[in-house]
Scaffold this motif. Sequence first.
Motif, PDB file in Angstrom:
ATOM      1  N   SER A 105      -2.652 -29.186  25.393  1.00  0.00           N
ATOM      2  CA  SER A 105      -1.778 -28.139  24.867  1.00  0.00           C
ATOM      3  C   SER A 105      -0.326 -28.475  25.176  1.00  0.00           C
ATOM      4  CB  SER A 105      -2.111 -26.772  25.485  1.00  0.00           C
ATOM      5  OG  SER A 105      -3.440 -26.402  25.228  1.00  0.00           O
ATOM      6  N   ASN A 106       0.540 -28.098  24.270  1.00  0.00           N
ATOM      7  CA  ASN A 106       1.979 -28.194  24.487  1.00  0.00           C
ATOM      8  C   ASN A 106       2.621 -26.851  24.172  1.00  0.00           C
ATOM      9  OD1 ASN A 106       2.408 -30.780  25.389  1.00  0.00           O
ATOM     10  ND2 ASN A 106       2.835 -31.644  23.375  1.00  0.00           N
ATOM     11  N   ILE A 107       3.645 -26.489  24.942  1.00  0.00           N
ATOM     12  CA  ILE A 107       4.483 -25.349  24.601  1.00  0.00           C
ATOM     13  C   ILE A 107       5.867 -25.883  24.253  1.00  0.00           C
ATOM     14  CG2 ILE A 107       5.583 -23.229  25.390  1.00  0.00           C
ATOM     15  CD1 ILE A 107       3.249 -22.717  27.197  1.00  0.00           C
ATOM     16  N   LEU A 108       6.277 -25.626  23.017  1.00  0.00           N
ATOM     17  CA  LEU A 108       7.605 -26.021  22.561  1.00  0.00           C
ATOM     18  C   LEU A 108       8.501 -24.788  22.551  1.00  0.00           C
ATOM     19  CD1 LEU A 108       5.569 -28.158  21.298  1.00  0.00           C
ATOM     20  CD2 LEU A 108       7.315 -28.527  19.559  1.00  0.00           C
ATOM     21  N   ARG A 109       9.662 -24.890  23.165  1.00  0.00           N
ATOM     22  CA  ARG A 109      10.632 -23.798  23.126  1.00  0.00           C
ATOM     23  C   ARG A 109      11.761 -24.199  22.188  1.00  0.00           C
ATOM     24  NH1 ARG A 109      13.068 -22.210  28.678  1.00  0.00           N
ATOM     25  NH2 ARG A 109      14.205 -24.161  28.368  1.00  0.00           N
ATOM     26  N   LEU A 110      11.965 -23.387  21.160  1.00  0.00           N
ATOM     27  CA  LEU A 110      13.003 -23.684  20.179  1.00  0.00           C
ATOM     28  C   LEU A 110      14.367 -23.346  20.755  1.00  0.00           C
ATOM     29  CD1 LEU A 110      11.295 -22.289  16.946  1.00  0.00           C
ATOM     30  CD2 LEU A 110      11.088 -24.548  18.000  1.00  0.00           C
ATOM     31  N   GLU A 111      15.333 -24.208  20.466  1.00  0.00           N
ATOM     32  CA  GLU A 111      16.704 -24.025  20.956  1.00  0.00           C
ATOM     33  C   GLU A 111      17.635 -24.106  19.756  1.00  0.00           C
ATOM     34  OE1 GLU A 111      16.836 -27.224  23.720  1.00  0.00           O
ATOM     35  OE2 GLU A 111      15.696 -26.159  25.273  1.00  0.00           O
ATOM     36  N   THR A 112      17.751 -22.999  19.049  1.00  0.00           N
ATOM     37  CA  THR A 112      18.504 -23.008  17.799  1.00  0.00           C
ATOM     38  C   THR A 112      19.074 -21.634  17.518  1.00  0.00           C
ATOM     39  OG1 THR A 112      18.343 -23.374  15.415  1.00  0.00           O
ATOM     40  CG2 THR A 112      16.387 -22.507  16.504  1.00  0.00           C
ATOM     41  N   GLN A 113      20.171 -21.614  16.804  1.00  0.00           N
ATOM     42  CA  GLN A 113      20.751 -20.370  16.318  1.00  0.00           C
ATOM     43  C   GLN A 113      20.409 -20.146  14.848  1.00  0.00           C
ATOM     44  OE1 GLN A 113      22.290 -18.173  18.356  1.00  0.00           O
ATOM     45  NE2 GLN A 113      21.691 -19.613  19.972  1.00  0.00           N
ATOM     46  N   LEU A 114      19.475 -20.951  14.327  1.00  0.00           N
ATOM     47  CA  LEU A 114      19.072 -20.828  12.932  1.00  0.00           C
ATOM     48  C   LEU A 114      17.904 -19.858  12.788  1.00  0.00           C
ATOM     49  CD1 LEU A 114      19.165 -24.591  11.855  1.00  0.00           C
ATOM     50  CD2 LEU A 114      20.897 -22.832  11.425  1.00  0.00           C
ATOM     51  N   PRO A 115      17.750 -19.269  11.601  1.00  0.00           N
ATOM     52  CA  PRO A 115      16.640 -18.338  11.383  1.00  0.00           C
ATOM     53  C   PRO A 115      15.363 -19.029  10.916  1.00  0.00           C
ATOM     54  CG  PRO A 115      18.108 -18.275   9.499  1.00  0.00           C
ATOM     55  CD  PRO A 115      18.741 -19.214  10.492  1.00  0.00           C
ATOM     56  N   ASN A 116      15.440 -20.331  10.606  1.00  0.00           N
ATOM     57  CA  ASN A 116      14.277 -21.047  10.088  1.00  0.00           C
ATOM     58  C   ASN A 116      14.077 -22.341  10.869  1.00  0.00           C
ATOM     59  OD1 ASN A 116      13.746 -19.332   7.625  1.00  0.00           O
ATOM     60  ND2 ASN A 116      15.849 -19.996   7.187  1.00  0.00           N
ATOM     61  N   ALA A 117      12.813 -22.715  11.026  1.00  0.00           N
ATOM     62  CA  ALA A 117      12.508 -23.964  11.724  1.00  0.00           C
ATOM     63  C   ALA A 117      11.266 -24.587  11.119  1.00  0.00           C
ATOM     64  CB  ALA A 117      12.295 -23.716  13.213  1.00  0.00           C
ATOM     65  N   SER A 118      11.280 -25.911  11.024  1.00  0.00           N
ATOM     66  CA  SER A 118      10.119 -26.677  10.579  1.00  0.00           C
ATOM     67  C   SER A 118       9.743 -27.653  11.687  1.00  0.00           C
ATOM     68  CB  SER A 118      10.420 -27.452   9.294  1.00  0.00           C
ATOM     69  OG  SER A 118      10.702 -26.568   8.229  1.00  0.00           O
ATOM     70  N   ILE A 119       8.455 -27.712  11.984  1.00  0.00           N
ATOM     71  CA  ILE A 119       7.964 -28.608  13.028  1.00  0.00           C
ATOM     72  C   ILE A 119       6.812 -29.424  12.457  1.00  0.00           C
ATOM     73  CG2 ILE A 119       6.911 -28.770  15.318  1.00  0.00           C
ATOM     74  CD1 ILE A 119       8.151 -26.043  15.952  1.00  0.00           C
ATOM     75  N   THR A 120       6.863 -30.719  12.660  1.00  0.00           N
ATOM     76  CA  THR A 120       5.782 -31.606  12.239  1.00  0.00           C
ATOM     77  C   THR A 120       5.189 -32.275  13.467  1.00  0.00           C
ATOM     78  OG1 THR A 120       6.827 -32.046  10.103  1.00  0.00           O
ATOM     79  CG2 THR A 120       5.168 -33.617  10.854  1.00  0.00           C
ATOM     80  N   MET A 121       3.862 -32.295  13.540  1.00  0.00           N
ATOM     81  CA  MET A 121       3.161 -32.990  14.617  1.00  0.00           C
ATOM     82  C   MET A 121       2.268 -34.058  14.014  1.00  0.00           C
ATOM     83  SD  MET A 121       0.177 -31.719  17.223  1.00  0.00           S
ATOM     84  CE  MET A 121      -1.076 -32.271  16.037  1.00  0.00           C
ATOM     85  N   ASP A 122       2.327 -35.258  14.559  1.00  0.00           N
ATOM     86  CA  ASP A 122       1.462 -36.352  14.129  1.00  0.00           C
ATOM     87  C   ASP A 122       0.786 -36.970  15.345  1.00  0.00           C
ATOM     88  OD1 ASP A 122       1.846 -36.555  11.213  1.00  0.00           O
ATOM     89  OD2 ASP A 122       3.929 -36.990  11.747  1.00  0.00           O
ATOM     90  N   THR A 123      -0.412 -37.514  15.121  1.00  0.00           N
ATOM     91  CA  THR A 123      -1.159 -38.211  16.167  1.00  0.00           C
ATOM     92  C   THR A 123      -1.223 -39.683  15.816  1.00  0.00           C
ATOM     93  OG1 THR A 123      -2.508 -36.250  16.596  1.00  0.00           O
ATOM     94  CG2 THR A 123      -3.354 -38.353  17.392  1.00  0.00           C
TER      95      THR A 123
END
Length: 518
Positions: A106-124
């Motif tokens: 498991s990973n916990i990602l904390r977003l650090e942005t002042q934007l209202p939208n975010a896209s995250i891609t994970m690859d193995t």
Amino acid sequence: MNQRRETLALAGIILICITSIGSVYLIFTGNPAPAPEVSVRGGYVLDQTTDQTVIRAMALSIQLNLSAHAGGLLNNHQVLITNINTHRVTFSSNVSYSIVYSNGSSNILRLETQLPNASITMDTSDASPLNFYVFGDSQGYQGSIQDIVTTANHLHPDMLFHCGDITPFGQEKQYQRFDDATGNLSVPLFLTAGNHDIKLNGGQRYQSRYGPSTYSFDFGGAHFTIFNSSAGDVSESILQWLEDDLSTAVAEHKFVFTHIPPFDPRPGGNHTLLNTTTATRLMNIFESESVNVVFAGHIHMFNVSTPSTVTYVITGGAGATLYETAEKGGIYHYVNVTVSGPQVRIEPVALEEPSFARDQVVIRGRNEDLTLTIDDLMQLPTIEGFSSFQNQLENWHGQGVYKGVKISDLLALVGGMTTENTLRVTANDGYQQEFCYDNVYPNESWYQLQGDMILAYSYNGTTVPDWSTGLRLAMLPEDGQYSNGDCLQTSAPGMGCDIYLSAGARWVRYTQIIEVVP
């Protein structure tokens, strides 16, 4: 990942404490806003709050999009992604983030942005050769699961597949025991539901923990298709989805995983889909869409057969009672699959035979069986009453309050019994008693003499294993006395008191197996 979240609101400040495996993270934010909107490909949203989105990975690649509500921001929002190999995944995003927790799966990602939208891609990252394990029908036995987890953590296959029957009958505590057994697994585990998992509303519990049981993904030059057959049939919508999914897959190899196979490879066997038309249609789809291998459980054995261009593997040996001798494939095992170029190697790996404790009982039906622990029994409807019995000398024994589960309720979990069947109860020392249909489902006259027939796990408030003679078969007549005369009148010819006049002899101590026989 087990975690506990406590929220304390004071003067517009929220203190969030996340506790997991000895680690504590404190994050301060402003006033709460609505949870962001989420769309995800390759995963399933298990839970969401204002401050955190929890996603179970259902593929080895994930595309995630989050959008804050009008006027909101995503700063400090956390994304918890479970069921991944944290040592092989990489993330990319259009916003800054930090990984504030990682435990191997498991990973916990904390977003650090002042934007209202975010896209995250994970690859193995790919590995060569492609390697994965397949198994099924653990049915609540966690010893085999723990052995597989230990091996996987040491040898690092790309992923594991469980073909269903994770639990005896789909209860919350049963799923939790499985999650505890796989809690330190460091490679992804992909699941589908079995017929035992959906019993007693277990299907809803399955989805709330693991997401849908029909899905697919690509990895390492192969396409993996998992679909739900737990009801003994496959819906038209799933059949259409299968055709679309497999026909559009362009990978070199196509692997399919489900619980109930479309045919039983044993001569005369019928432990398969109830709808033969559906079974035939499935096999036609697999052949026309060039599927390489179909993996299934349900039949508690190991078998490989190739009736056409498609290879079918039965891997139902992860803990449930076996259906065949070792010579015919009745072995406890998981399957190790290695894909190298065009070659697919399928190898069964032996597991230790489950140890049988005195606080467990095997319930064998006409076509299925399961092993229940005391904890499992306690989750079923309970019956309690005072009773006693006469021995062969007509002395009274066993006076006390018995608590347990009706035999009829236990048999309902494995398909019940008919008037042509006999119920055989076996103790751990080999002692046996046989009962007829009317003992299990008594009519009014038999009920007055015998009452309910139960498997008792508690006597005068003492529960197995502290109760030294349980698990025990017991009768609960209304007057609290099961006499030799009562026993004689409720024994079919050639059974019980018809051949040996002792009501107490019917109360089988140390009950280990309850089975329906022809």
